[in-house]
Design a protein around this motif. Structure first.
Motif, PDB file in Angstrom:
ATOM      1  N   SER A  69     -24.069  -2.645 -45.564  1.00  0.00           N
ATOM      2  CA  SER A  69     -22.995  -2.146 -46.414  1.00  0.00           C
ATOM      3  C   SER A  69     -22.864  -3.014 -47.659  1.00  0.00           C
ATOM      4  N   HIS A  71     -19.981  -3.321 -48.911  1.00  0.00           N
ATOM      5  CA  HIS A  71     -18.587  -3.736 -48.784  1.00  0.00           C
ATOM      6  C   HIS A  71     -18.506  -4.907 -47.810  1.00  0.00           C
ATOM      7  N   ALA A 102     -17.626  -1.953 -43.164  1.00  0.00           N
ATOM      8  CA  ALA A 102     -17.987  -3.096 -44.012  1.00  0.00           C
ATOM      9  C   ALA A 102     -18.722  -4.154 -43.192  1.00  0.00           C
ATOM     10  N   TYR A 136     -21.246  -9.273 -54.530  1.00  0.00           N
ATOM     11  CA  TYR A 136     -20.174  -8.384 -54.074  1.00  0.00           C
ATOM     12  C   TYR A 136     -19.098  -8.311 -55.162  1.00  0.00           C
ATOM     13  N   HIS A 140     -14.903  -4.446 -53.800  1.00  0.00           N
ATOM     14  CA  HIS A 140     -15.627  -4.155 -52.560  1.00  0.00           C
ATOM     15  C   HIS A 140     -15.444  -5.255 -51.525  1.00  0.00           C
ATOM     16  N   SER A 169      -9.674  -6.418 -52.658  1.00  0.00           N
ATOM     17  CA  SER A 169      -9.075  -5.088 -52.721  1.00  0.00           C
ATOM     18  C   SER A 169      -7.887  -4.927 -51.785  1.00  0.00           C
ATOM     19  N   ARG A 292     -10.966   0.477 -45.866  1.00  0.00           N
ATOM     20  CA  ARG A 292     -11.799   1.479 -46.558  1.00  0.00           C
ATOM     21  C   ARG A 292     -11.047   2.136 -47.715  1.00  0.00           C
ATOM     22  N   MET A 295     -10.880   0.087 -50.934  1.00  0.00           N
ATOM     23  CA  MET A 295     -12.131  -0.294 -51.591  1.00  0.00           C
ATOM     24  C   MET A 295     -12.601   0.857 -52.460  1.00  0.00           C
TER      25      MET A 295
END
Length: 297
Positions: A69, A71, A102, A136, A140, A169, A292, A295
């Motif tokens: 991922s 994230h 993630a 990153y 995210h 986030s 989720r 993000m």
């Protein structure tokens, strides 16, 4: 019926096997060893993959479920800043990896009394900045943690804001320990996990030469304005319930988005029983949705 019986059995296990170990008269080294054994009952879902790595020079356990991922969740484990590790929290972080989609980076930050404040916060800062250096994007990245790790998550976000660094986030905190002065603890009929003398002692070991009400040690005394959306999950049968309510109220007063979820008849960081206790699994599913949804793609 089966879930009710399971909850009763798990509560009794915590009360009679875990809580007695958390005693200031028990050497910290022995507390660490015995709680490692206790956490063996917290099992990650099948399909989780674990990798030992490091972030910013800090040992880290990387966890993902399924494909990789873009994230990331920086996870800060609980244990009153004196016990616990990335390994003890494989169960909770494995289920969070599954529910959030993630990659979870669980930090083995330095512990007191060998390394009092600000060692844990410095390690968290180094790890977060390493995620940024690895590519990153802040949008995210989420930060999450339980108990002391929940308080540390808030302290990290406050320090990032104060130093004008990019914020994550969202924040997700399970039974966060945000007031090390213990000034307004709840008094449940049964506290299955945390003895107050133990956290009183841990607070003194962690704070070093700093005031116990310093904002980066006890975030409830800090400025919560400008922080990303916060999800707080707490059990109704724990002494940190009132502190979670205070945290939510202060965040609202300072215009920080916050959601407080109180799980009736459950105890401190009940999420460790995900995969066994349905309500614990549901709580981590909700936490994954929170991560989720905040993000941006």
């Amino acid at each position: 019926m089966l879930q009710s019986a399971l909850a009763t059995g798990l509560r009794q296990t915590m009360l009679h096997l875990v809580k007695p170990v958390l005693n200031p008269l028990v050497p910290v080294s022995l507390q660490r060893m015995l709680t490692r054994q206790a956490y063996r009952s917290s099992i990650p879902p099948r399909g989780c993959q674990f990798e030992n790595t490091e972030l910013g020079g800090v040992p880290t356990l990387k966890t993902h479920y399924g494909t990789g991922s873009k994230h990331a969740v920086l996870y800060l484990h609980g244990g009153a800043y004196i016990i616990g590790s990335a390994q003890t929290h494989r169960g909770i972080t494995g289920h969070l990896a599954k529910s959030s989609g993630a990659t979870i980076f669980t930090l083995d930050y330095r512990l007191a009394p060998e390394h009092p404040y600000p060692a844990a916060l410095d390690d968290a800062m180094s790890a977060y900045q390493a995620l940024l250096s690895e590519g990153y994007e802040p949008k995210h990245i989420a930060i999450a943690g339980d108990s002391a790790g929940g308080g540390l998550s808030l302290a990290l976000a406050m320090r990032l804001r104060d130093e004008q660094l990019p914020l994550p986030s969202s924040l997700t905190v399970f039974s966060p320990w945000t007031d090390l002065s213990q000034s307004e603890l709840s008094r449940p009929v049964t506290e299955a996990v945390i003895p107050q003398p133990w956290i009183d002692n841990a607070a003194q070991l962690y704070r070093g030469n700093e005031s116990v009400t310093a904002p980066y040690i006890s975030p409830i005394y800090g400025d919560l304005s400008g922080l990303p959306p916060i999800l707080i999950q707490v059990g109704s049968e724990e002494i940190l319930l009132n502190d979670s309510k205070r945290l939510a109220n202060k965040a609202r007063q300072q215009a920080t988005p916050v959601r407080l979820e109180i799980y009736n008849s459950l105890w401190h960081v009940f999420q460790i029983h995900a995969g066994q206790l349905a309500r614990a699994s549901e709580a981590l599913h909700t936490a994954g949705e929170h991560i989720r949804s905040n993000m941006t793609l």
